[in-house]
Design an enzyme around this catalytic site. Structure first.
Site, PDB file in Angstrom:
ATOM      1  N   GLY A 164       0.943  -0.614   6.616  1.00  0.00           N
ATOM      2  CA  GLY A 164      -0.117   0.369   6.789  1.00  0.00           C
ATOM      3  C   GLY A 164      -1.404  -0.289   7.231  1.00  0.00           C
TER       4      GLY A 164
ATOM      5  N   GLY B 146       0.820  -1.207   0.000  1.00  0.00           N
ATOM      6  CA  GLY B 146       0.000   0.000   0.000  1.00  0.00           C
ATOM      7  C   GLY B 146       0.852   1.254   0.000  1.00  0.00           C
TER       8      GLY B 146
ATOM      9  N   GLY C 259      -6.063  -2.675  -0.272  1.00  0.00           N
ATOM     10  CA  GLY C 259      -5.135  -2.919  -1.373  1.00  0.00           C
ATOM     11  C   GLY C 259      -5.187  -4.330  -1.912  1.00  0.00           C
TER      12      GLY C 259
ATOM     13  CD  GLU D  34      -1.380  -5.967   3.507  1.00  0.00           C
ATOM     14  OE1 GLU D  34      -1.000  -5.056   2.759  1.00  0.00           O
ATOM     15  OE2 GLU D  34      -2.535  -5.989   4.015  1.00  0.00           O
TER      16      GLU D  34
END
Lengths: 224, 224
Positions: free
Chosen positions: A82, A29, A98, A104
């Site tokens: 993020g 991101g 995203g 993640e």
């Protein structure tokens, strides 16, 4: 500071936490991209690290900056990523705008320390009704998964990219699930993940150890 | 009857439940293959159905038999699939030896009626310690997922195919998870599925509506 400046100063603060010898998770991101730039500057100046990217896009960006990437190993010393929303009191995160939430989350869960970085617009006092939680779902059978998400109390909308469903790095789809009523994040997360066909949710509960928030005039660090 | 005969008679019984106009889920594995053969014979004789396969291998087999396949739609009228273990009292299943558990579970969950077919060796009075539950996990970060499965109380072994990890149709890995202590299937299923990186478990709780078991001398039908 502009929003981009807020992202950049938060990212630079997080990058300053990294020490030589560390294995570093690289988020995805626009805010995480600032961290990659900041880490690349430190590597240029002699910092020795190895990095694990959380998306194909991040891998490409990191390579273009000369950051050394490795295949997944763990534990990861520090993950810098993020978030779309950060709840101040708990550091529960909403991620996945995203489309990279699955990797993640795996990287965040495998990290000793997860530092979430954001501009101040992402920080909320409380995650409440009206928010949308991205949920990664199997492409095969997505219609039934959407129906079961609805039964679980959220309003799912299959994310599209022009006329076709948005496809994640893992070949899956994303359902953006609006929550209409007050909720307890851990139990909502468990309820959604339990659905057959749900691969992972964008609710990150108990994963972030600290948040670094860029404000107009300062950087705020929130510990959990 | 031999084991293959037991599979065949159970499969033929299940195929006899199918009526024209039905949307039929086609399971994977050696027992489900007998059902495909039996359905193909009925289609040859005029039965009009459309089918949804649960694996690439099943799709190829069904096509070779001339069964009409469609993309996933739901609800599915009837799903006919095998199992590695069937608990008599609850019809809780253990599935995934063949590696197709994710699509099999999505199809089972999307079906009005799920008929599990097996030879008698698969029927147990109680699912207990010593069994291994196949769990589909993300290839990315599999080391941490194995560690978390261990923390959750099972002994995971990454399934291999010669020297390399076995890869599912979805591009994921399988961890075969031995359970050492007595367990409650619904809560074990929830505990394993909740782990980030776990895509689906091979515990099928509350999905089979009936079991058709081929014995040496008869077919037994067990309703839930």
């Amino acid at each position: 500071m502009t929003t981009d400046d807020q992202k950049r100063v938060a990212a630079e603060y997080a990058a300053s936490l990294v020490e030589s010898g560390m294995l570093v998770g690289l988020g995805s991101g626009s805010t995480a991209a600032f961290a990659i730039t900041a880490l690349a500057a430190r590597v240029e100046a002699g910092l020795e690290i190895t990095c694990i990217p959380t998306s194909e896009r991040t891998a490409a960006l990191a390579l273009s900056h000369g950051l050394p990437l490795v295949d997944f190993t763990y534990p990861i010393d520090i993950d810098i990523d993020g978030a779309d929303l950060i709840e101040r009191r708990t550091l529960t995160l909403v991620k996945g705008l995203g489309g990279a939430l699955f990797r993640e989350k795996i990287v965040a869960a495998a990290s000793r320390r997860m530092v979430v970085i954001a501009d101040r617009s992402k920080l909320v006092e409380r995650l409440g009704p009206g928010i949308a939680i991205p949920v990664e779902i199997a492409a095969f059978g997505q219609e039934t998964v959407l129906a079961r998400l609805t039964q679980a109390g959220v309003r799912p909308v299959l994310r599209r990219n022009g006329g076709t469903p948005f496809v994640t790095d893992g070949g899956n789809f994303i359902a953006d699930c609006t929550v209409a009523t007050p909720f307890d994040a851990p139990s909502l997360d468990a309820r959604l993940k339990a659905i057959t066909g749900v691969i992972e949710t964008g609710l990150f509960v108990g994963l972030a150890s600290e948040a670094v928030i860029g404000h107009e005039d300062r950087v705020e660090v929130i510990q959990r």
